[in-house]
Design a protein around this motif. Structure first.
Motif, PDB file in Angstrom:
ATOM      1  N   PRO A  54      20.770   6.352  -4.265  1.00  0.00           N
ATOM      2  CA  PRO A  54      20.389   6.252  -2.957  1.00  0.00           C
ATOM      3  C   PRO A  54      21.276   6.591  -1.823  1.00  0.00           C
ATOM      4  CG  PRO A  54      19.687   4.332  -4.409  1.00  0.00           C
ATOM      5  CD  PRO A  54      20.603   5.085  -5.008  1.00  0.00           C
ATOM      6  N   ILE A  55      22.547   6.474  -2.223  1.00  0.00           N
ATOM      7  CA  ILE A  55      23.614   6.757  -1.508  1.00  0.00           C
ATOM      8  C   ILE A  55      23.655   8.560  -1.144  1.00  0.00           C
ATOM      9  CG2 ILE A  55      26.120   6.737  -0.729  1.00  0.00           C
ATOM     10  CD1 ILE A  55      24.930   4.177  -0.896  1.00  0.00           C
ATOM     11  N   LEU A  56      23.718   8.971  -2.370  1.00  0.00           N
ATOM     12  CA  LEU A  56      23.499  10.674  -2.227  1.00  0.00           C
ATOM     13  C   LEU A  56      22.142  10.918  -1.431  1.00  0.00           C
ATOM     14  CD1 LEU A  56      24.397  11.343  -6.050  1.00  0.00           C
ATOM     15  CD2 LEU A  56      26.090  11.715  -3.878  1.00  0.00           C
ATOM     16  N   ALA A  57      21.017  10.394  -1.701  1.00  0.00           N
ATOM     17  CA  ALA A  57      19.710  10.688  -0.949  1.00  0.00           C
ATOM     18  C   ALA A  57      20.227  10.396   0.381  1.00  0.00           C
ATOM     19  CB  ALA A  57      18.780   9.921  -1.334  1.00  0.00           C
ATOM     20  N   ALA A  58      20.838   9.341   1.219  1.00  0.00           N
ATOM     21  CA  ALA A  58      21.082   9.197   2.362  1.00  0.00           C
ATOM     22  C   ALA A  58      22.230  10.404   2.870  1.00  0.00           C
ATOM     23  CB  ALA A  58      21.829   7.889   2.632  1.00  0.00           C
ATOM     24  N   ARG A  59      23.039  10.699   2.110  1.00  0.00           N
ATOM     25  CA  ARG A  59      24.222  11.530   2.501  1.00  0.00           C
ATOM     26  C   ARG A  59      23.600  13.021   2.803  1.00  0.00           C
ATOM     27  NH1 ARG A  59      29.721  10.077   1.354  1.00  0.00           N
ATOM     28  NH2 ARG A  59      30.384  12.417   1.211  1.00  0.00           N
ATOM     29  N   GLN A  60      22.555  13.264   1.952  1.00  0.00           N
ATOM     30  CA  GLN A  60      22.028  14.474   2.233  1.00  0.00           C
ATOM     31  C   GLN A  60      20.919  14.528   3.444  1.00  0.00           C
ATOM     32  OE1 GLN A  60      19.471  15.668  -1.415  1.00  0.00           O
ATOM     33  NE2 GLN A  60      18.495  17.659  -0.301  1.00  0.00           N
ATOM     34  N   PHE A  61      20.493  13.252   3.491  1.00  0.00           N
ATOM     35  CA  PHE A  61      19.440  13.313   4.532  1.00  0.00           C
ATOM     36  C   PHE A  61      20.670  13.121   5.895  1.00  0.00           C
ATOM     37  CE2 PHE A  61      17.753  10.113   8.016  1.00  0.00           C
ATOM     38  CZ  PHE A  61      16.677  11.018   8.167  1.00  0.00           C
ATOM     39  N   ILE A  62      21.684  12.819   5.871  1.00  0.00           N
ATOM     40  CA  ILE A  62      22.650  12.740   7.155  1.00  0.00           C
ATOM     41  C   ILE A  62      23.004  14.224   7.522  1.00  0.00           C
ATOM     42  CG2 ILE A  62      24.959  12.078   8.059  1.00  0.00           C
ATOM     43  CD1 ILE A  62      24.279   9.464   6.365  1.00  0.00           C
ATOM     44  N   ALA A  63      23.491  14.839   6.112  1.00  0.00           N
ATOM     45  CA  ALA A  63      23.932  16.324   6.387  1.00  0.00           C
ATOM     46  C   ALA A  63      22.901  17.107   6.924  1.00  0.00           C
ATOM     47  CB  ALA A  63      24.156  16.742   4.839  1.00  0.00           C
ATOM     48  N   GLU A  64      21.541  16.999   6.629  1.00  0.00           N
ATOM     49  CA  GLU A  64      20.556  17.903   7.171  1.00  0.00           C
ATOM     50  C   GLU A  64      20.324  17.600   8.724  1.00  0.00           C
ATOM     51  OE1 GLU A  64      17.132  16.456   5.126  1.00  0.00           O
ATOM     52  OE2 GLU A  64      17.690  17.457   3.236  1.00  0.00           O
ATOM     53  N   ARG A  65      20.796  16.242   9.078  1.00  0.00           N
ATOM     54  CA  ARG A  65      20.735  16.235  10.676  1.00  0.00           C
ATOM     55  C   ARG A  65      22.053  16.479  11.370  1.00  0.00           C
ATOM     56  NH1 ARG A  65      16.894  14.403   7.974  1.00  0.00           N
ATOM     57  NH2 ARG A  65      14.776  13.778   9.153  1.00  0.00           N
ATOM     58  N   GLY A  66      22.979  16.862  10.748  1.00  0.00           N
ATOM     59  CA  GLY A  66      24.366  17.201  11.308  1.00  0.00           C
ATOM     60  C   GLY A  66      25.027  15.828  12.075  1.00  0.00           C
ATOM     61  N   HIS A  67      24.831  14.827  11.891  1.00  0.00           N
ATOM     62  CA  HIS A  67      25.270  13.803  12.449  1.00  0.00           C
ATOM     63  C   HIS A  67      27.008  13.534  12.113  1.00  0.00           C
ATOM     64  CE1 HIS A  67      21.671  12.393  14.158  1.00  0.00           C
ATOM     65  NE2 HIS A  67      21.013  11.935  12.895  1.00  0.00           N
ATOM     66  N   PRO A  68      27.790  13.478  13.225  1.00  0.00           N
ATOM     67  CA  PRO A  68      29.257  13.480  13.031  1.00  0.00           C
ATOM     68  C   PRO A  68      29.599  12.095  12.655  1.00  0.00           C
ATOM     69  CG  PRO A  68      28.874  13.511  15.254  1.00  0.00           C
ATOM     70  CD  PRO A  68      27.488  13.642  14.685  1.00  0.00           C
ATOM     71  N   PRO A  69      30.664  11.768  12.031  1.00  0.00           N
ATOM     72  CA  PRO A  69      31.215  10.486  11.880  1.00  0.00           C
ATOM     73  C   PRO A  69      31.901   9.804  12.971  1.00  0.00           C
ATOM     74  CG  PRO A  69      32.812  11.795  10.913  1.00  0.00           C
ATOM     75  CD  PRO A  69      31.729  12.712  11.435  1.00  0.00           C
ATOM     76  N   THR A  70      31.315   9.892  14.142  1.00  0.00           N
ATOM     77  CA  THR A  70      31.875   9.028  15.323  1.00  0.00           C
ATOM     78  C   THR A  70      30.719   7.669  15.459  1.00  0.00           C
ATOM     79  OG1 THR A  70      30.095  10.323  16.583  1.00  0.00           O
ATOM     80  CG2 THR A  70      32.542  11.254  16.335  1.00  0.00           C
ATOM     81  N   LEU A  71      31.287   6.920  16.636  1.00  0.00           N
ATOM     82  CA  LEU A  71      30.414   5.926  16.559  1.00  0.00           C
ATOM     83  C   LEU A  71      28.953   6.386  17.080  1.00  0.00           C
ATOM     84  CD1 LEU A  71      29.904   2.747  17.252  1.00  0.00           C
ATOM     85  CD2 LEU A  71      31.008   3.002  19.510  1.00  0.00           C
ATOM     86  N   GLU A  72      28.753   7.076  18.005  1.00  0.00           N
ATOM     87  CA  GLU A  72      27.486   7.741  18.371  1.00  0.00           C
ATOM     88  C   GLU A  72      26.661   8.188  17.161  1.00  0.00           C
ATOM     89  OE1 GLU A  72      25.219   7.239  20.965  1.00  0.00           O
ATOM     90  OE2 GLU A  72      26.780   5.664  21.664  1.00  0.00           O
ATOM     91  N   GLY A  73      27.397   8.900  16.554  1.00  0.00           N
ATOM     92  CA  GLY A  73      26.815   9.559  15.070  1.00  0.00           C
ATOM     93  C   GLY A  73      26.428   8.545  14.283  1.00  0.00           C
ATOM     94  N   ILE A  74      27.173   7.525  14.106  1.00  0.00           N
ATOM     95  CA  ILE A  74      26.928   6.566  13.156  1.00  0.00           C
ATOM     96  C   ILE A  74      25.367   5.699  13.574  1.00  0.00           C
ATOM     97  CG2 ILE A  74      27.579   4.246  11.975  1.00  0.00           C
ATOM     98  CD1 ILE A  74      30.458   5.649  11.943  1.00  0.00           C
TER      99      ILE A  74
END
Length: 996
Positions: free
Chosen positions: A864-884
């Protein structure tokens, strides 16, 4: 019965006309008696021994010598001198009286009774002191036979005779006091404590310094639980008469009871110096020595006692063998302990304590099945006849060994006879937890808490029973008892608050107001603002401001429930908007609520979503607060709390000005959390030592992430009240493991175990090691100085002094030149470029007898983590407070069946740094169990077992593979994980040791 029970009084026979030699003898006798009676028997020993060669020739002198022998603790010689005196003057009643007491002191009560009768015959109608002492001697003889009523009657007759004397002489007054003391002893044995106390007080009012009466009175005080008074009286008695063996024994017992083994040891040694055959003192001495850590001396004391017993079937041998076994077991001599226990059981097969110790010995040597059989053997298999403590021990063993069916039968068998037993309720709860039946465990856990609210393991079991629980919605206010249990649990040091978050959310969301808040729209608009003001104006939120469970949860642990998070997020906005209208009343309840929300937001690092409208209002509030400070005025407390609910106060340049003001308690606590603690951490960062360079590119990247987002931000760790030896900790985890006998980590004189926590993060594992493993000395290292500063501050707050924090790269630790008994590195190696390289470094840091816990991400469980990571990568969210924040919003919006939405169940989803660590880590790898098996084999490491977050997983394994009760087959675990991919919760927490 103490030595006080055989007091004979002073001989008063008239002397015949004496010669110069006789007068010299009299002087020496007078000197000896003076030394004896003033508490200096050691000084009297020499003159007494000299007197043995030239004893007195008259009856009075012989009786004086008998008195000296009695005080010096020589009962056989006392009888001999008294008999010699009676032979010289058979018609003198006083001589027969002294002989009666001598016989009783020597353990010959029948002869003593006869001598007392002869005293009465010789005394005739005149009576006097000799007759009174004769009746008292008969009372003591009756007492030795257990004839309490007859003993009391004899004392009363003696007191009646004493009362007939108009002007009693000194000797008669002493006899009266001694008789009152003897009657007090009788009443004590009859259980008539109040009468006994009154009699002792009368006796001591006559003669306050009679050591025997002081000693017996001390025994009564000890029975009444007045230990301090008892010890004072007993010490006074032995100061007057240092060889009162019974009173010395009482002193030792009182010290032992008070947890002062060294003082108890000294007292019991004194008893044996007076009476080497005093079995109870020898047993207590051995036990005190063992408790104090002197197990070798305890074994010597037991061996010496065994050598003194000629009869091989003497019951005293059994008790000494049992104590010998306990001493050897404490010292790690399993073979010697086993031999001692078996010999003790040969002499007395039905000794529950020995069977219990034998069971514990088998358990400690990795043989729980033999431990179970040892307990059952105590009653020839009839466990229903077993004492309740042993039945509880048997139940614990059955649960630990995974013998579920037997454990269930035993548990409910005990329940029929002891339904209100807290330990039993805990055992049944543990049984249900092991079977994965948490809903059935919960009532038993709560009953155990009701019966024993101060037992830490009951509260730990409550967390386990409620972990990740989603309680059914109930009417508002339902089950106030559960609310109260949860509130108490949050304040317990052994409870990790995060484990209760879901259960608390289920209870809180029974509130219609919180459900209404959670249902409010997220978008901005006048309608939402108006709804918010309405909730405030009509008093709907007043109950939340006074909800103790809500406030405690917000302060103690991150909210880990989507509905409760929405409710608290909307609540924060409602309270903020209130300040743009008529204003929020600055009442204590509102301040407390706003401050609690601020503490929650600081804890989750402001992961709650914000709207543009909130941002604009917040800017207005900041200007309002600054203007107040510029006017040397104090901003409203509620305003400060709301500012802290949106931004950490230490980021505000006026934070130090706020600290200089006087605030209500909840605001002062908030400022401490959001200003003082972060500033302290900044100072700590500058002080931290750096042990190694950090040059590896992956290490540099991981360090950068944790400097930005230290993980996790924790408040409590679930600490046990007392640390335990490492072997006991490991046996609780792995009951079938045969651990090395050396070193004994908890043995006295052994160096404290050296523990390495490699990759300690914010310090939870380091704190766990220092507070759980007895005498541990911990070196905790990490890449991130900011994480280490948080860890250092938290450990100082908890008063832990055995942890050394330092910055280092795990890959470079070999250069330290140190080795460790325990190596701990969980959640670290999978963030390295080559986990095997890190594992090799850790392997070289282990001592030959050492153990290690390592944790790796499971490839199966992390899907499930890998699925979430792929989902996040597709949307391009950065690892910032707003991105999170955007990542979380998007994942929460996914349909229930989407593979990425499963991460919502993870507590790490509900904090900024935690969510980044979970879903947006700069570098992570996953492994499989075959890879792990190969790595351990390559490095010569033996698999001890997994530390499982859910005890039901062990039951699942044993049901699937009953042929492997030790659960040490990694291929079988691989098969089980293939059938149940989530059994490890995402992480293999693996304990290993160096293969022998």
């Amino acid at each position: 019965m103490t030595a006080a029970d055989t007091t004979a009084g002073t001989a008063s026979l008239p002397r015949e006309q004496s010669t110069p030699d006789d007068r010299a003898v009299e002087q020496r006798l007078s000197q000896i008696l003076e030394l004896c009676r003033t508490g200096r028997p050691e000084e009297a020993e020499g003159p007494y021994r000299e007197m043995l060669g030239t004893p007195p020739r008259d009856a009075a002198g012989l009786l004086s010598l008998a008195e000296a022998a009695r005080i010096l603790g020589r009962p056989v010689e006392t009888v001999a001198w008294a008999e010699a005196a009676v032979r010289l003057q058979p018609d003198r009643a006083e001589g027969w009286s002294v002989l009666a007491f001598a016989f009783i002191a020597a353990g010959r009560p029948d002869d003593g009774y006869a001598a007392a009768a002869e005293t009465l015959r010789r005394a005739g109608a005149a009576g006097g002191t000799a007759a009174i002492q004769a009746h008292r001697a008969q009372a003591l003889a009756r007492l030795r036979r257990g004839q309490l009523a007859e003993a009391a009657a004899a004392c009363e007759e003696a007191l009646r005779l004493a009362g007939t004397v108009a002007q009693p002489a000194q000797g008669l007054r002493q006899a009266q006091a001694e008789t009152l003391g003897t009657l007090a002893l009788v009443r004590t044995l009859e259980g008539r404590a109040e009468e006994a106390e009154a009699l002792f007080q009368r006796a001591l009012s006559h003669r306050p310094l009679l050591p025997e009466i002081l000693g017996n009175h001390a025994s009564l005080l000890a029975r009444l639980g007045r230990d301090e008074e008892a010890l004072e009286q007993a010490e006074q008695a032995v100061a007057l008469r240092p060889r009162l063996a019974g009173t010395l024994h009482l002193i030792g017992t009182l010290h032992h009871r008070a947890g002062q083994p060294e003082s108890a040891i000294a007292a019991f040694h004194r008893v044996l110096a007076v009476d080497p055959g005093h079995l109870d003192a020898r047993l207590r001495l051995a036990d005190s020595l063992r408790v104090a850590g002197h197990w070798e001396e305890a074994a010597v004391v037991c061996h010496d006692g065994l050598a003194r017993i000629a009869n091989p079937d003497d019951p005293g041998r059994t008790a000494l063998l049992a104590n010998l076994g306990a001493a050897l077991q404490t010292g790690g001599d399993a073979a010697g302990a086993l031999e001692a226990y078996r010999e003790a059981l040969r002499l007395a097969p039905d000794l529950p304590e020995v069977h219990n110790n034998l069971a514990r010995l088998h358990q400690e040597t990795g043989n729980p099945d033999a431990a179970i059989e040892a307990l059952r053997h105590a009653t020839n298999g009839r466990t229903a006849d077993m004492p309740l403590p042993l039945r509880r021990a048997l139940l614990s063993l059955l649960i630990a060994a995974g013998r579920t069916a037997e454990a269930e039968a035993e548990a409910f068998g005990i329940a029929r006879t002891a339904p209100e037993d807290a330990e039993l309720c805990f055992g049944i709860a543990a049984l249900f937890l092991q079977g994965g039946r948490r809903d059935q465990a919960l009532p038993y856990v709560r009953k155990a808490i009701r019966l024993a609210p101060d037992v830490p393991r009951n509260w730990i079991a409550l967390v386990e029973a409620l972990r990740d629980a989603t309680l059914p919605e109930q009417a508002d206010g339902a089950d106030e008892g559960l609310r109260a249990d949860l509130l108490t649990a949050l304040g317990r040091p052994e409870v990790e608050g995060a484990g209760l978050s879901r259960a608390i959310a289920g209870v809180l969301m029974a509130s219609p107001i919180l459900r209404h808040l959670a249902a409010l729209p997220e978008d901005e608009g006048p309608a939402l603002d108006e709804a918010s003001r309405t909730l405030l104006a009509d008093g709907s939120l007043a109950g939340l401001a006074e909800d103790a469970l809500l406030l405690a949860h917000l302060r103690a642990a991150p909210v880990c429930d989507p509905a409760l998070e929405r409710a608290v997020t909307r609540l924060r906005r409602v309270l903020l908007l209130a300040l743009t209208g008529p204003g929020l009343p600055d009442r204590p309840a509102w301040r407390a609520l706003c401050a609690a929300i601020a503490e929650q937001c600081f804890l989750n690092e402001y992961v709650f979503a914000e709207t543009d409208g909130e941002f604009q209002v917040l800017a207005v509030l900041v200007r309002t607060a600054e203007a107040a400070l510029d006017r040397n005025e104090q901003p409203p407390a509620v305003l400060v709390a709301l500012l802290g609910a949106y931004r950490p106060l230490y980021h505000w340049e006026r934070a130090t000005a706020l600290q200089a003001l006087s605030w209500p308690e909840e605001i002062a606590q908030l400022l401490d959390r959001q200003v003082t603690e972060p500033l302290n951490e900044a100072a700590i960062q500058a002080e931290l030592p750096a042990l190694t360079p950090i040059d590896n590119p992956v290490s540099v990247g991981v360090r950068a992430q944790y400097e930005e987002n230290p993980y996790p931000r924790w408040m409590s760790t679930g600490l046990l009240p007392e640390p335990v030896p490492l072997p006991r900790f490991l046996h609780a985890l792995f009951p079938y493991a045969t651990l090395p006998a050396s070193p004994a980590w908890d043995a006295p004189g052994w160096e404290a175990p050296e523990v390495l926590v490699a990759g300690c993060g914010t310090g939870r594992e380091a704190v766990w090691a220092a507070s759980t493993l007895k005498n541990a000395k911990v070196l905790a290292v990490d890449l991130s100085r900011r994480s280490l500063a948080y860890a250092t501050r938290q450990s100082r707050r908890m008063g832990l002094t055995g942890i050394e924090f330092a910055q280092a790269d795990l890959l470079e630790l070999g250069a330290l030149g140190r080795r460790f008994d325990v190596v701990h590195s969980v959640g670290v190696l999978h963030h390295m470029e080559d986990p095997m390289a890190g594992l090799r470094v850790l392997r070289r840091l282990m001592r030959p007898h050492g153990v290690m816990e390592v944790g790796f991400y499971s490839a199966a469980a992390r899907r499930p983590i890998l699925a979430a990571r792929q989902f996040i990568a597709e949307r391009g969210h950065p690892p910032t407070l707003e991105g999170i924040r955007h990542v979380r919003r998007d994942i929460l919006a996914l349909p229930e069946g989407h593979p990425a939405r499963a991460v919502v169940r993870s507590p790490d989803f509900y904090g900024t740094s935690a969510c980044r660590d979970l879903l947006m880590h700069v570098h992570e790898l996953h492994v499989t169990l075959p890879w792990l098996a190969g790595a351990l084999d390559t490095l010569g490491l033996e698999f001890l077992g997994f530390r499982l977050a859910d005890p039901a997983v062990a039951a699942l394994y044993r049901k699937r593979f009953p042929e492997d009760p030790a659960m040490t087959s990694l291929p079988r675990w691989d098969r089980l994980e293939a059938e149940h991919p989530m059994i490890f919760g995402g992480l293999y927490q693996t304990w290993v040791r160096v293969r022998e």
